[in-house]
Write an enzyme that holds these catalytic residues in place. Structure first.
Site, PDB file in Angstrom:
ATOM      1  N   CYS A 116       0.814  -1.190   0.034  1.00 51.29           N
ATOM      2  CA  CYS A 116       0.010   0.176  -0.054  1.00 51.29           C
ATOM      3  C   CYS A 116       1.001   1.352   0.057  1.00 51.29           C
ATOM      4  CB  CYS A 116      -0.903  -0.062   1.220  1.00 51.29           C
ATOM      5  SG  CYS A 116      -2.217   1.264   0.937  1.00 51.29           S
ATOM      6  N   HIS A 219      -3.956  -5.013   0.369  1.00 50.24           N
ATOM      7  CA  HIS A 219      -3.396  -5.394   1.602  1.00 50.24           C
ATOM      8  C   HIS A 219      -3.453  -6.882   2.006  1.00 50.24           C
ATOM      9  CE1 HIS A 219      -2.802  -1.373   3.816  1.00 50.24           C
ATOM     10  NE2 HIS A 219      -3.800  -1.079   2.894  1.00 50.24           N
ATOM     11  N   GLU A 221      -1.814  -8.424   3.957  1.00 53.30           N
ATOM     12  CA  GLU A 221      -1.831  -9.004   5.492  1.00 53.30           C
ATOM     13  C   GLU A 221      -3.172  -9.166   6.079  1.00 53.30           C
ATOM     14  OE1 GLU A 221      -1.368  -5.714   4.305  1.00 53.30           O
ATOM     15  OE2 GLU A 221      -2.101  -4.356   5.780  1.00 53.30           O
TER      16      GLU A 221
END
Ligand code: MN
Length: 244
Positions: A116, A219, A221
């Site tokens: 990001c 993202h 994660e």
């Protein structure tokens, strides 16, 4: 041996009421660390060292570098623009550190995954520019700040056929989450686009000559524990970091 992955935190120099208040405070979403840990690496939160020689020492000890996202934007002066819209701007301590660490990682061919805001940082560090605000500057674009939770997928990305990202994902089109209001405008000379959203917004970049230098605008994660596309990105990064 598990690779040691340096992870950049966000920083409040002590000038705001939230996020640590008046005391200088580091903060980082735990998911970034958990993803590295659970997929076979050793995550290490990095100090945003002011001293260039300390940054060099850090680079020598690390096997990989994870540049994380950030709430505040990169200072636009880093890519030669004035700030055009009212958004919070990142502490120069963080932007200076991450930009120098990007240069050092490139110089030492240290694997880098940039997520990001991290992707925007590597692009600016290597000479590219950003759209300061997608809704203002690209009004016909898709919504890139999804209102659903970050674990939900909100738009597609088309992956470039001959890219490293394509080899990692083994798919030409995937769905991703989206939580950004800025994006890459001019791509840095060292980087090439590896994925775009259907509206043309750049969603991933990579370097061909380097061992592993990949930026993604979404993202992973938030998704690594439930989505194989997100997991493959971390796993490929950790695999590259394991090789010396
Ligand atoms: Mn997006």
């Amino acid at each position: 041996m598990k690779p040691l992955i340096g992870v950049t935190p966000d920083f409040n120099p002590g000038n705001r009421e939230d996020m640590g208040g008046r005391e200088p405070t580091y903060f980082l979403r735990a998911r970034y660390l958990r993803a590295i840990e659970e997929l076979g690496g050793i995550p290490l939160i990095l100090p945003l060292a002011n001293e260039p020689s300390l940054r060099r020492d850090l680079i020598k000890k690390l096997d990989g570098l994870l540049l994380t996202g950030s709430g505040p934007d990169l200072p636009p002066k880093l890519y030669g623009e004035r700030q055009r819209y009212r958004y919070p701007v990142m502490s120069p301590r963080r932007s200076t550190f991450e930009i120098h660490m990007t240069h050092l990682a490139v110089e030492h061919d240290l694997p880098v995954l940039a997520i990001c805001g991290g992707m925007q940082t590597i692009n600016v560090a290597l000479g590219g520019t950003l759209y300061q605000d997608i809704p203002s500057q690209l009004p016909s674009s898709l919504p890139h700040r999804q209102t659903t939770r970050a674990t939900c997928l909100s738009h597609a990305v088309q992956v470039e056929p001959k890219s490293r990202l394509r080899r990692i994902l083994q798919e030409s089109r995937i769905r991703v989450n989206s939580s950004h209001h800025q994006s890459i405008k001019e791509v840095a000379p060292l980087l090439v686009v590896s994925a775009r959203a259907p509206d043309g917004v750049i969603e991933a970049v990579e370097s061909r000559p380097h061992r592993f230098l990949l930026g993604v605008q979404w993202h992973p994660e938030f998704l690594y524990d439930r989505n194989s596309m997100a997991r493959r990105i971390f796993s490929a990064f950790l695999r590259a970091s394991r090789k010396k």
